[in-house]
Design a protein around this motif. Sequence first.
Motif, mmCIF file in Angstrom:
data_model
loop_
_atom_site.group_PDB
_atom_site.id
_atom_site.type_symbol
_atom_site.label_atom_id
_atom_site.label_comp_id
_atom_site.label_asym_id
_atom_site.label_seq_id
_atom_site.Cartn_x
_atom_site.Cartn_y
_atom_site.Cartn_z
ATOM 1 N N GLN A 129 -4.946 7.483 9.220
ATOM 2 C CA GLN A 129 -4.104 6.408 9.737
ATOM 3 C C GLN A 129 -5.020 5.242 10.100
ATOM 4 O OE1 GLN A 129 -1.751 7.829 13.001
ATOM 5 N NE2 GLN A 129 -0.720 9.412 11.771
ATOM 6 N N SER A 172 -5.299 16.163 12.720
ATOM 7 C CA SER A 172 -5.883 16.753 11.522
ATOM 8 C C SER A 172 -6.896 15.773 10.967
ATOM 9 C CB SER A 172 -4.798 17.052 10.460
ATOM 10 O OG SER A 172 -5.402 17.495 9.251
ATOM 11 N N HIS A 191 -9.139 8.273 11.281
ATOM 12 C CA HIS A 191 -8.738 9.656 11.482
ATOM 13 C C HIS A 191 -8.107 9.840 12.867
ATOM 14 C CE1 HIS A 191 -10.898 10.951 7.833
ATOM 15 N NE2 HIS A 191 -11.833 10.052 8.195
ATOM 16 N N ASN A 206 -5.585 13.822 7.948
ATOM 17 C CA ASN A 206 -4.621 12.741 8.123
ATOM 18 C C ASN A 206 -5.358 11.440 8.388
ATOM 19 O OD1 ASN A 206 -2.563 14.565 7.755
ATOM 20 N ND2 ASN A 206 -2.219 14.866 9.971
#
Length: 526
Positions: free
Chosen positions: A522, A517, A513, A520
């Motif tokens: 990644q 946000s 994370h 989102n």
Amino acid sequence: MPFIRISGLLMMILISQTTLAQSEAGANGVNLKTLIMPGELIQGHEKYEADCANCHSDQGKSKQSSLCLECHEDIKTDVAENKGFHGLSTDVDAKECFQCHTDHKGRDFEPVVLDRNHFNHDNTDFALVGQHKFSHCSECHQQNTAFREAPGDCKGCHENDSPHASNVTQECDQCHEPTGWKAAEFDHSSTQFLLDNKHADVACASCHINSEFAEITVECAGCHALDDVHLGINGRECNDCHTSKSWDTTTFDHDIDTDFKLKGQHADTKCESCHIKPAFEVELSSECESCHQKADIHLGAYGNKCSDCHTENRWQNARFDHNKTLFSLRGEHAQIDCEQCHQVWRDRISDNTRCIDCHRKDDPHLGGLGGECQDCHTNESWSSQVRFNHDFTAMPLVGMHALVTCDECHSQGHYQGVSNECSDCHGRDDPHNGSLGGQCESCHNPNDWGLWVFDHSTQTDFELTGAHEELSCSQCHTEQFTKTQDLGTECADCHLDDDAHRRRFGLDCARCHVTDSFSNIQIQPQ
């Protein structure tokens, strides 16, 4: 020829028998050396006659002198210290004892070879000079006594000839010479009393009565007490005024001979006014009060330094420069009467020059600011021109603090030990209720309490990025935290309840994370 051979043979037999007898002497106590002894010993050596080893050595005559000195210790000392006849005479130095002193001549033989008529007395510790050259030996060397026992001091021979009897403790040669007993000369300067001027003409007997030399006083009064016209009133130090040049002529300068110069009216004062009976026996004080204490109208309130105000010219004319003291009179102090500070009694005079010593009752601060009143006040006026630079303290007054009155921080005269921490004064005004700690200056400044600046990225270990930038302080710093350092910086410290994975992927949320946000994802490469 046959007789010589027979005699030699008999001698050899005798020697061999003697040697054998020596080895047996320890058994039967008989020393056969005495069989060949050439004669009886002198009377002084009689007790050693049976023991030849006391004086003779088997190593020959070269060791015999050392045996002699073992008994004659006084001679041994003379030789070692180069004194006496045996230590000074060059004739004795290279000889063995037996060369001058022989023995085995019988009991009545005199072993000392001495030519009394030609003996050089310079080889002794007492050289004969002057009249001593004409003295007979027996006058100093008594019969049946050793020559060395003759006295070496004058009294040893001349004590009965002394006209001074036992009164003289000095050695005779301080006055007399060997050239003549009656021709006496004495340097009186070698004593504690120099004979000069009139004293040089005085006969010895005038001071040394009945030939008394030992206990003679050197004080003038010891001889001149009957001549003292002062009858002892002026003490015994006659030489303070009189000299040996003339008893009647006095020389005394009070300005030079004492530590007290007679100036002004003192110069016309009679000696008896200060030196009362008995005079000069006790050193007078040079302090004014020693004479003028009864005339002191201040009753001792101003101390004993009368000369600070008065002079010798006139007692009533007083002057005093207060600026020469530790406290100069300036401003309002110059108009104050002496009595306002210097009370009637001497014990009320203060040696202190601090303002508080006089103005303690006038202190509106009730001692809270200490005794250094001059830090704020001046001599010109106590109530005006008050100055104090708060910038020199640990709490410089800047911003809104410069407009605050002293009493708002310093209440009830409390000035010492006042804290300069913001929270100590503004704790009741803290909208954070202490949750952000007491370092108010981290966000606020003295210009306005409502104007504050705090950079979370630089002032903490947790940089606010992404969605964190829009959060209010209270969303993280809740009431349950009393100190900012109690907060953790890990994601799980705040988002543990939002973890949809229920901790199956661990607590390091930042692996998937980001702060922009929570939705989102990644995944960070391993």
